[in-house]
Design a protein around this motif. Structure first.
Motif, mmCIF file in Angstrom:
data_model
loop_
_atom_site.group_PDB
_atom_site.id
_atom_site.type_symbol
_atom_site.label_atom_id
_atom_site.label_comp_id
_atom_site.label_asym_id
_atom_site.label_seq_id
_atom_site.Cartn_x
_atom_site.Cartn_y
_atom_site.Cartn_z
ATOM 1 N N VAL A 1 127.865 7.701 25.633
ATOM 2 C CA VAL A 1 127.589 7.042 27.072
ATOM 3 C C VAL A 1 128.833 7.607 27.736
ATOM 4 O O VAL A 1 128.734 7.923 28.852
ATOM 5 C CB VAL A 1 127.756 5.659 27.020
ATOM 6 N N ALA A 2 130.087 7.806 27.291
ATOM 7 C CA ALA A 2 131.296 7.903 27.926
ATOM 8 C C ALA A 2 131.722 9.245 27.163
ATOM 9 O O ALA A 2 132.070 9.364 26.077
ATOM 10 C CB ALA A 2 132.447 6.963 27.420
ATOM 11 N N SER A 3 131.847 10.228 28.280
ATOM 12 C CA SER A 3 132.536 11.426 27.662
ATOM 13 C C SER A 3 133.940 11.458 27.702
ATOM 14 O O SER A 3 134.657 12.292 27.106
ATOM 15 C CB SER A 3 132.125 12.622 28.635
ATOM 16 N N GLY A 4 134.714 10.461 28.323
ATOM 17 C CA GLY A 4 136.053 10.358 28.222
ATOM 18 C C GLY A 4 136.502 9.040 27.598
ATOM 19 O O GLY A 4 135.703 8.596 26.750
ATOM 20 N N ARG B 1 121.587 3.411 42.233
ATOM 21 C CA ARG B 1 122.648 4.186 41.754
ATOM 22 C C ARG B 1 122.309 5.136 40.594
ATOM 23 O O ARG B 1 122.804 5.995 40.196
ATOM 24 C CB ARG B 1 123.556 3.227 41.162
ATOM 25 N N CYS B 2 121.004 4.854 40.112
ATOM 26 C CA CYS B 2 120.769 5.629 39.015
ATOM 27 C C CYS B 2 118.908 5.951 39.188
ATOM 28 O O CYS B 2 118.352 5.145 40.113
ATOM 29 C CB CYS B 2 120.883 5.124 37.501
ATOM 30 N N GLU C 1 118.553 6.430 29.362
ATOM 31 C CA GLU C 1 119.377 7.589 29.065
ATOM 32 C C GLU C 1 120.877 7.349 29.244
ATOM 33 O O GLU C 1 121.186 6.375 30.076
ATOM 34 C CB GLU C 1 118.880 8.849 29.870
ATOM 35 N N LYS C 2 121.657 8.118 28.749
ATOM 36 C CA LYS C 2 123.081 7.920 28.667
ATOM 37 C C LYS C 2 123.570 7.640 30.245
ATOM 38 O O LYS C 2 124.354 6.983 30.534
ATOM 39 C CB LYS C 2 123.861 8.732 28.027
ATOM 40 N N THR D 1 125.740 3.906 34.219
ATOM 41 C CA THR D 1 125.937 3.556 35.525
ATOM 42 C C THR D 1 125.686 1.850 35.629
ATOM 43 O O THR D 1 126.209 1.367 36.521
ATOM 44 C CB THR D 1 124.694 4.389 36.390
ATOM 45 N N CYS D 2 124.523 1.525 34.967
ATOM 46 C CA CYS D 2 124.340 -0.003 35.153
ATOM 47 C C CYS D 2 125.007 -0.867 34.383
ATOM 48 O O CYS D 2 125.259 -1.946 34.541
ATOM 49 C CB CYS D 2 122.866 0.050 34.625
#
Ligand code: SF4
Length: 282
Positions: free
Chosen positions: A74-77, A104-105, A182-183, A188-189
């Protein structure tokens, strides 16, 4: 000459900061990284560097060793949840208002009703599922279909009523054909879910299924590796167990879930009230 932040990165950071503002997050800090990385991270998170670029080392190269649980993609960072502070005096009403008629998504395109969550705003026990299905999308309420009826039976077998607990999902709009969120949709949510959990401040969070568990624990490990174990989520007790929809397909797993819920009952002081009804939810 100081190295400038590439324009593409600046744009990405600006978008991310705008999103954080949307979800009511104003403050950021990090304390789990070495000092030199913290300074780099601050350069990235705070708005000033976008206006006054400083030399930035690639974060990927300087990132410390991963935490015990692998990071869910989910998080690339760094962990999104760790960067989000609890908002003082936050309430479900404020969160619902901030969410608004959310677009938002991309999941907003197919929804009939946004499913925010339902139940006791001061619940000691919160159930977190994956996302709304067809019935939930139609009614705007979580867990009202067949799986929801089974969840209600399980709650009652614990000696509680549905209105005693709070029930919500990782994503608040129905994914097309009930596919797994999806990721980017989860990313976002889920900050709104985080705010809900912080506002309710339950004693126990029960994740129903792998999407909820992997999202809150930020792991990509399969749920079978940690199902039924007490885990920590921002200082609260978290238990992952199977989703009621999985139990409808695999009734033999009901016994495992009931064992997990009995552990929850012990923590909530419910043991003995309805323990003899264990078989009724199975
Ligand atoms: S799933 Fe969440 S972020 Fe996406 S549109 Fe619905 S409420 Fe908004």
């Amino acid at each position: 000459m100081p190295e400038r932040i590439p324009e593409a990165l600046q744009e990405k950071l600006t978008k991310r900061l705008t999103f954080y503002q949307d979800i009511g997050i104003q403050l950021f800090y990090r304390d789990r990284y070495p000092q030199q990385l913290a300074s780099v991270t601050e350069e990235i998170i705070l708005p000033e560097p976008v206006q006054k670029p400083q030399p930035v080392k690639p974060v990927v190269e300087t990132r410390p060793a991963p935490p015990k649980l692998e990071v869910f993609p989910v998080a690339s960072g760094p962990s999104l949840f760790e960067a989000i502070n609890k908002i003082p005096d936050d309430t479900l009403l404020k969160i619902h208002t901030d969410l608004g008629d959310c677009t938002r998504c991309k999941l907003h395109r197919g929804r009939t009703k946004l499913v925010f969550g339902d139940g006791n705003p001061k619940a000691e026990l919160v159930f977190v599922g994956e996302g709304p299905g067809r019935d939930e999308d139609a009614q705007g309420l979580p867990f009202v279909g067949r799986a929801g009826k089974l969840l209600t039976q399980m709650i009652e077998a614990m000696g509680l009523q549905r209105q005693d607990v709070y029930i919500c999902n990782v994503v608040k709009c129905r994914p097309p054909e009930n596919r797994t969120p999806e990721k980017d949709e989860v990313e976002t949510c889920s900050p709104f879910l985080l705010r809900q959990l912080d506002a309710i401040s339950p004693k126990v969070i029960v994740c129903l299924g792998s999407v909820a568990a992997q999202t809150l624990l930020e792991t990509n490990r399969g749920i079978s590796h940690f199902r039924g174990e007490w885990l920590d989520f921002r200082g609260r007790k978290l238990m992952a167990t199977y989703h009621p929809a999985y139990l409808l397909r695999n009734p033999s797993a009901k016994g495992e879930v009931w064992k997990d819920l009995q552990k929850v009952m012990v923590v909530l002081g419910l043991q003995g009230k309805k323990g003899s009804q264990a078989g009724k939810s199975s």
